[in-house]
Design a protein around this motif. Sequence first.
Motif, mmCIF file in Angstrom:
data_model
loop_
_atom_site.group_PDB
_atom_site.id
_atom_site.type_symbol
_atom_site.label_atom_id
_atom_site.label_comp_id
_atom_site.label_asym_id
_atom_site.label_seq_id
_atom_site.Cartn_x
_atom_site.Cartn_y
_atom_site.Cartn_z
ATOM 1 N N LEU A 118 -11.035 -8.284 -27.999
ATOM 2 C CA LEU A 118 -12.025 -9.342 -28.192
ATOM 3 C C LEU A 118 -12.805 -9.173 -29.488
ATOM 4 O O LEU A 118 -13.269 -10.156 -30.072
ATOM 5 C CB LEU A 118 -13.015 -9.361 -27.015
ATOM 6 C CG LEU A 118 -12.557 -10.042 -25.735
ATOM 7 C CD1 LEU A 118 -13.593 -9.841 -24.631
ATOM 8 C CD2 LEU A 118 -12.339 -11.538 -25.975
ATOM 9 N N GLY A 119 -12.950 -7.945 -29.932
ATOM 10 C CA GLY A 119 -13.828 -7.678 -31.064
ATOM 11 C C GLY A 119 -13.150 -7.626 -32.410
ATOM 12 O O GLY A 119 -13.784 -7.256 -33.407
ATOM 13 N N THR A 120 -11.866 -7.980 -32.476
ATOM 14 C CA THR A 120 -11.147 -7.920 -33.745
ATOM 15 C C THR A 120 -10.401 -9.223 -33.973
ATOM 16 O O THR A 120 -10.113 -9.963 -33.037
ATOM 17 C CB THR A 120 -10.144 -6.744 -33.764
ATOM 18 O OG1 THR A 120 -9.488 -6.701 -35.032
ATOM 19 C CG2 THR A 120 -9.101 -6.906 -32.665
ATOM 20 N N GLU A 121 -10.079 -9.504 -35.221
ATOM 21 C CA GLU A 121 -9.285 -10.691 -35.546
ATOM 22 C C GLU A 121 -7.785 -10.393 -35.494
ATOM 23 O O GLU A 121 -6.972 -11.310 -35.602
ATOM 24 C CB GLU A 121 -9.664 -11.207 -36.936
ATOM 25 C CG GLU A 121 -11.101 -11.742 -37.017
ATOM 26 C CD GLU A 121 -11.421 -12.323 -38.380
ATOM 27 O OE1 GLU A 121 -10.540 -12.275 -39.267
ATOM 28 O OE2 GLU A 121 -12.545 -12.811 -38.558
ATOM 29 N N LEU A 167 -2.291 -5.127 -32.647
ATOM 30 C CA LEU A 167 -2.990 -3.987 -32.051
ATOM 31 C C LEU A 167 -2.002 -3.047 -31.370
ATOM 32 O O LEU A 167 -2.141 -1.821 -31.441
ATOM 33 C CB LEU A 167 -4.036 -4.477 -31.052
ATOM 34 C CG LEU A 167 -5.245 -5.203 -31.650
ATOM 35 C CD1 LEU A 167 -6.106 -5.798 -30.534
ATOM 36 C CD2 LEU A 167 -6.081 -4.281 -32.527
ATOM 37 N N ARG A 168 -1.018 -3.634 -30.692
ATOM 38 C CA ARG A 168 0.013 -2.807 -30.062
ATOM 39 C C ARG A 168 0.764 -1.983 -31.101
ATOM 40 O O ARG A 168 0.998 -0.776 -30.910
ATOM 41 C CB ARG A 168 0.988 -3.707 -29.280
ATOM 42 C CG ARG A 168 2.243 -2.981 -28.812
ATOM 43 C CD ARG A 168 3.167 -3.893 -28.030
ATOM 44 N NE ARG A 168 3.488 -5.122 -28.698
ATOM 45 C CZ ARG A 168 4.375 -5.246 -29.692
ATOM 46 N NH1 ARG A 168 5.018 -4.172 -30.141
ATOM 47 N NH2 ARG A 168 4.614 -6.427 -30.229
ATOM 48 N N LYS A 169 1.127 -2.636 -32.197
ATOM 49 C CA LYS A 169 1.848 -1.925 -33.260
ATOM 50 C C LYS A 169 0.998 -0.809 -33.865
ATOM 51 O O LYS A 169 1.527 0.239 -34.256
ATOM 52 C CB LYS A 169 2.278 -2.910 -34.344
ATOM 53 C CG LYS A 169 3.335 -3.905 -33.884
ATOM 54 C CD LYS A 169 3.638 -4.937 -34.963
ATOM 55 C CE LYS A 169 4.637 -5.977 -34.462
ATOM 56 N NZ LYS A 169 4.884 -7.042 -35.478
ATOM 57 N N ASN A 170 -0.321 -1.050 -33.935
ATOM 58 C CA ASN A 170 -1.206 -0.042 -34.519
ATOM 59 C C ASN A 170 -1.189 1.266 -33.723
ATOM 60 O O ASN A 170 -1.432 2.342 -34.266
ATOM 61 C CB ASN A 170 -2.641 -0.569 -34.584
ATOM 62 C CG ASN A 170 -2.808 -1.723 -35.558
ATOM 63 O OD1 ASN A 170 -1.928 -1.993 -36.369
ATOM 64 N ND2 ASN A 170 -3.935 -2.408 -35.465
#
Length: 271
Positions: A216-219, A225-228
């Motif tokens: 929710l807090g990121t664009e 995010l999963r890849k990160n």
Amino acid sequence: MAFEEIAARGLVLLGAGRMGSAMLSGWISAGIPPGAVTVLDPAPADSVKRSGVRIGDDLPQAPAVVIVAVKPQMIREALPQVAGFGGGETLVISVAAGTQIALFEEIFGAGTPVIRAMPNTPAAIGRGITAIVGNSAAGADDLDVAEALLVSVGQVVRLEAEEQMDAVTALSGSGPAYVFHLIECMTAAGIAEGLGEDLSRELATATVAGSGALALGTEESPGQLRKNVTSPGGTTQAALEVLMDGETGLPPLMRRAVAAAARRSRELADG
């Protein structure tokens, strides 16, 4: 219609269970005077009684808004208490799950502005998301009022058509149960790998909660995010190869689950 008009004409809350009480707390925090709210509920919680709202059937003559927050199976029994407010002067907002706008038009009259809303259970802590859609008598101002009232319990999105409510019900309405089950499954998997039950549950719960807050807090997209988190050839990739399998993994399972919930929502709406 601004909150000033609600304060002047009044708001009637039919049903003050968990959802109704959560909304009530949000309205008062947003500046609606407690004395402008009348609650109709046979057994209001102590927190409702202490809030300063009016409780009972001494209703305002023409309230600005009536919000229906009773359980769906109680709708036909409860609505006659406020049916006299139909005709157009009062906006009717329903948060009764699975109850179509047509029923409210039947009770209040087709000329009554009606907005159907579908919140989910995190609304109880102000972190819900609610989808809204109005009938032909509900204008842009009515949708603005509904959004202003419902944002007190979380995010609000607007739908293009009531038919989308079945998908909303299946995705976000029932969705918290899917997430809670995910926590259960992660906890059980941790136990199977040698962790104690309490520790495994704490790790699983915090991981799901923190990941949701991060999303929710990121664009960045969930996919990014999963890849990160995923290093090539690492532990996360090993797990994702199981979870992302196109035949037995989470994607086809989730599609089937959401489709089943949407199908059941349509069946319930059709009676």
